[in-house]
Design an enzyme around this catalytic site. Structure first.
Site, PDB file in Angstrom:
ATOM      1  N   LYS A 116     -67.623  34.078 -22.631  1.00 34.05           N
ATOM      2  CA  LYS A 116     -68.341  33.352 -21.573  1.00 34.05           C
ATOM      3  C   LYS A 116     -69.820  33.183 -21.902  1.00 34.05           C
ATOM      4  CE  LYS A 116     -69.151  37.371 -18.567  1.00 34.05           C
ATOM      5  NZ  LYS A 116     -70.609  37.421 -18.672  1.00 34.05           N
ATOM      6  N   THR A 117     -70.436  34.202 -22.534  1.00 34.24           N
ATOM      7  CA  THR A 117     -71.850  34.080 -22.904  1.00 34.24           C
ATOM      8  C   THR A 117     -72.022  32.942 -23.908  1.00 34.24           C
ATOM      9  OG1 THR A 117     -72.151  36.458 -22.565  1.00 34.24           O
ATOM     10  CG2 THR A 117     -73.868  35.303 -23.795  1.00 34.24           C
ATOM     11  N   ASP A 165     -73.928  33.359 -13.921  1.00 35.14           N
ATOM     12  CA  ASP A 165     -73.001  34.234 -14.636  1.00 35.14           C
ATOM     13  C   ASP A 165     -72.513  35.324 -13.681  1.00 35.14           C
ATOM     14  OD1 ASP A 165     -71.574  35.358 -16.675  1.00 35.14           O
ATOM     15  OD2 ASP A 165     -73.293  36.284 -17.674  1.00 35.14           O
ATOM     16  N   GLU A 166     -71.345  35.911 -13.973  1.00 38.82           N
ATOM     17  CA  GLU A 166     -70.793  37.025 -13.172  1.00 38.82           C
ATOM     18  C   GLU A 166     -70.767  36.663 -11.678  1.00 38.82           C
ATOM     19  OE1 GLU A 166     -69.483  39.319 -14.783  1.00 38.82           O
ATOM     20  OE2 GLU A 166     -70.632  39.897 -16.540  1.00 38.82           O
ATOM     21  N   GLN A 177     -62.725  41.280 -12.544  1.00 39.19           N
ATOM     22  CA  GLN A 177     -63.779  42.230 -12.897  1.00 39.19           C
ATOM     23  C   GLN A 177     -64.796  42.399 -11.763  1.00 39.19           C
ATOM     24  OE1 GLN A 177     -65.154  42.209 -17.138  1.00 39.19           O
ATOM     25  NE2 GLN A 177     -64.023  40.293 -17.265  1.00 39.19           N
ATOM     26  N   ARG A 190     -63.044  47.175 -22.332  1.00 39.20           N
ATOM     27  CA  ARG A 190     -64.265  47.397 -23.129  1.00 39.20           C
ATOM     28  C   ARG A 190     -63.894  47.810 -24.556  1.00 39.20           C
ATOM     29  NH1 ARG A 190     -66.643  44.269 -20.733  1.00 39.20           N
ATOM     30  NH2 ARG A 190     -64.648  44.006 -19.692  1.00 39.20           N
TER      31      ARG A 190
END
Length: 753
Positions: free
Chosen positions: A33-34, A223-224, A254, A609
């Site tokens: 996504k980044t 974002d997020e 998330q 992670r």
């Protein structure tokens, strides 16, 4: 035209090129996504659709913002596009701070306002309680702090709270909120919630100012988005309402921050808010092995609050996930340390390639002991932060006073630091005068001296302190940040006093002040002409735990699962996976039926992670509040198909099971398989025959084996052991969820069923 088709997969490219109108990018864990946000910013600029200053990109950590800005600049540099001004790529708080720096005078504040952290806020609330004659022992300051924060998160000013239903805030809390706001204004200070709330108020009160920023930010990216709260949702709505070129990126799987106000419905309802929104799903994971991705997907599909998407990867299958049962938390920690040493001995890894995640900060102690015992370097994220250390906060308070002499909380912190003979009663008299006459603390000092409200010696000392602050303030305009810092140390004699103490503790404090000096030098080096006292204090106020993480440190990382989001490591341990610990017992007791779903999302975050190896551990027994307790393994382990797991247990099987296992199942492994496979039966059936029949009479209530009782937290269960007498009477109870607890009856609030 710029072609990014070779650098992005098809859904990523689709998201980058969809520039007009509302866009929802559902980005699964590790799906890039980044990368998509970075290329989208570059695409808008390269296509000539927007200048760098017309794009607002909001993230949740300073670290993520810096990484994104660095990638954008690098990408644009490759295409020979120069950037001359700082881009608007930052956190919500930093973005709002930048706006307030330009506009806060419209709200009656001075530009050099202070930003209060949690401890500053508590200090001010305690003053408010004193002023309102509220007993802090009966009504703790932290409770009011939490209520005020919640009101600001919901974008409610005291007047609005008063007009709403009383359930939002009782009269006492509302009175504290009102007085708190007045004191903050008097101190020319904002708290963290204010950075967003005052910006929202600014836009409400001044439509022309809102339109100015609406036209400035023609393209907005968040974002997020699953972690946004009500106030952030409203702010983004204000800014995007004119051009509607709003792109939000997130993953509802998330969403793990509801406890601090995050509202998962913001992302789930995006298409209701914007009926013509385009939706792009990023479902390919580039981070983890196929085993980890598929196992995590099996867990998260049990949630109801989610969109229809399936994470997949083309990576190798990799190793199975190790599920390890240990006797207690000490053996669990030893397993973690032994595994780290074993993998290190095989080569190919550094200590920074390992991370240990846990549900609560308290779990770190046993882990830290084991890492120290084995001389393995570790780094604790979320412990006492550098800027929270006493001596650092003291120097920062002096720097804040130079910028904002009305900062009462900061002044009270340093008025007798280093010791200059100004006692508590003198400070209280200054504070009382300031309250009664509605003046600032600093302005009250000469009045208290003139009116002889303190004795001559005290008057001389408080005037000397005011002269010190006035002197520092008068010099600040002509001095660099480093010069101001050194002048504070010289004029206060702070470091000299610490050196005179000549203790290990005082010398360690000197080292921390030296490290602060290094931080200031680094800040000046990076920021050049922008490195003012104000910008330094603002940035220091916004530092978070996640920003302190540096993977170049050669150390194993220890952190809570909540802090782990956004990070990745080759090797991950998730410890304490037991019912009541993780998932948290609070999720069972919550009135919200979806509380357990957030715990499941937390498990999903922790697992995803890991890039290569994942270890999930649970202990048969664990000491909680001094009591030995036994809990079944976390339900999340059961939700993973066996084909992805390698189950291990260090607990030896009983002899009678060894004797009969071959007859009962024909397999010498059957009992061990039962112990690790049949998690539902873990500690479910204590052997009642082993316990005595002692009963205890306490008034009308008799406590005896087999009795059904109810506990206010754990629900209904059966007593299977009674021991002790009188005040020392203890009962052991097995509850309906198979959790076992031992209680001292006198304090347990048990009732018969």
């Amino acid at each position: 035209m710029t072609d990014f088709s070779k650098e992005l997969n098809a859904p990523q490219l689709e998201a980058v090129e969809a520039t007009q109108g509302p866009l929802l990018i559902l980005a699964g864990a590790g799906s890039g996504k980044t990368r998509v946000l970075t290329y989208r910013v570059a695409h808008l600029i390269l296509q000539g659709e927007a200048s760098p200053q017309e794009i607002l990109c909001v993230t949740f950590t300073n670290k993520a913002a810096r990484e994104m800005e660095s990638r954008c600049l690098s990408l644009l540099q490759e295409k020979n596009i120069p950037i001359y001004e700082p881009m608007w790529i930052s956190t919500f708080h930093s973005t709002c701070l930048r706006i307030l720096r330009e506009q806060i005078h419209l709200l009656g504040y001075q530009p050099g306002f202070s930003i209060y952290d949690d401890s500053d806020r508590l200090s001010l609330i305690k003053k408010v309680l004193q002023k309102l004659n509220i007993n802090e022992k009966v009504y703790p300051a932290k409770t009011f702090k939490s209520a005020i924060n919640e009101a600001k998160t919901q974008a409610l000013h005291p007047d609005q709270v008063e007009k709403r239903a009383s359930y939002l805030m009782d009269e006492r809390t509302l009175a504290v909120y009102k007085e708190y706001e007045q004191q903050m204004s008097l101190n020319n200070a904002l708290d963290f919630g204010d950075l967003l709330f005052k910006t929202y108020e600014l836009f409400q009160m001044y439509p022309d100012i809102l339109e100015l920023y609406q036209d400035r930010f023609q393209y907005i990216m968040v974002d997020e988005y699953q972690d946004t709260n009500r106030l952030q949702y409203l702010l983004i709505g204000q800014l995007a309402s004119k051009h509607k070129n709003l792109c939000v990126v997130g993953d509802e799987d998330q969403s793990i921050y509801s406890w601090r106000g995050a509202d998962i419905s913001n992302i789930l309802d995006f298409e209701k808010d914007f009926p013509n929104a385009k939706v792009v799903k990023l479902e390919e994971n580039y981070r983890s092995t196929k085993t980890i991705v598929e196992a995590a997907s099996h867990i998260i599909k049990n949630n109801t609050q989610r969109k229809d998407k399936t994470l997949f990867t083309n990576n190798e299958s990799g190793n199975k996930i190790t599920v390890r049962e240990e006797t207690n938390e000490y053996e669990e920690a030893r397993f973690v340390v032994n595994t780290v040493e074993d993998l290190m001995s095989k080569g190919g890894y550094r200590y920074s390639d390992f991370a240990v995640f846990y549900r609560t900060n308290a779990q770190s102690r046993v882990l830290e002991e084991q890492f120290r015992t084995r001389s393995i370097p570790y780094r604790l994220v979320g412990g006492l932060k550098f800027y929270d250390r006493m001596e650092v906060k003291n120097i920062i308070a002096y720097m804040r006073a130079v910028l904002n002499p009305k900062d009462e909380v900061g002044l009270k912190r340093i008025i007798n630091v280093p010791a200059r003979g100004i006692g508590k009663s003198t400070v209280e008299k200054i504070e009382r005068y300031a309250i009664d006459n509605n003046v600032s603390f600093i302005d009250a000092i000469p009045k208290v001296a003139q009116e002889k409200l303190v004795h001559a010696g005290a008057a001389k000392k408080i005037l000397a302190f005011k002269n010190l602050i006035d002197s520092l303030c008068s010099l600040s305009d002509s001095m660099s940040l480093t010069d101001i810092f050194l002048r504070i140390l010289d004029d206060t004699g702070y470091v000299m006093k610490l050196k005179e103490e000549n203790t290990a503790e005082s010398l360690a404090r000197v080292d921390n002040i030296e490290e602060l000096n290094n931080a200031i030098h680094q800040f000046e080096k990076e920021r050049g002409e922008e490195a003012s006292l104000q910008t330094f204090l603002e940035e220091m106020a916004l530092v978070s735990d996640a920003d302190s993480i540096n993977n170049t440190d050669q150390a194993v990382t220890l952190m809570t699962l909540h802090v782990s989001k956004g990070l990745e490591f080759p090797n991950v341990f998730v410890v304490g996976m037991e019912e009541g610990l993780f998932p948290s017992g609070r999720s069972f007791d919550s009135s919200d039926p979806t509380a357990i779903e957030e715990e499941r999302r937390l498990a999903y975050v922790g697992m995803t992670r890991a890039r290569e190896n994942l270890f999930l551990t649970h202990a048969r027994n664990r000491r909680v509040w001094g009591q030995e307790q036994s809990h079944p393994p976390a339900r999340f382990i059961k939700e993973i198909p066996d084909k992805f797991l390698k189950k291990e247990s260090s607990i030896s099987r009983p002899k009678f099971m060894s004797r009969f296992e071959s007859q009962s199942s024909g397999s010498p492994q059957s009992y061990q398989q039962h112990r690790t496979d049949s998690f539902t039966e873990f500690d479910a059936m204590p052997n009642y025959e082993d316990f005595g029949d002692e009963a205890y009479s306490d008034g009308a209530s008799n406590y005896s084996k087999g009795m059904r009782v109810r506990h206010p937290t754990f629900g209904v269960g059966s007593i299977y052991k009674v021991e002790g007498k009188g005040d020392n009477l203890k009962v052991s109870v097995v509850f309906n969820d198979h959790t076992t607890k031992k209680f001292v009856v006198k304090y347990a609030r048990l009732e018969r069923v």
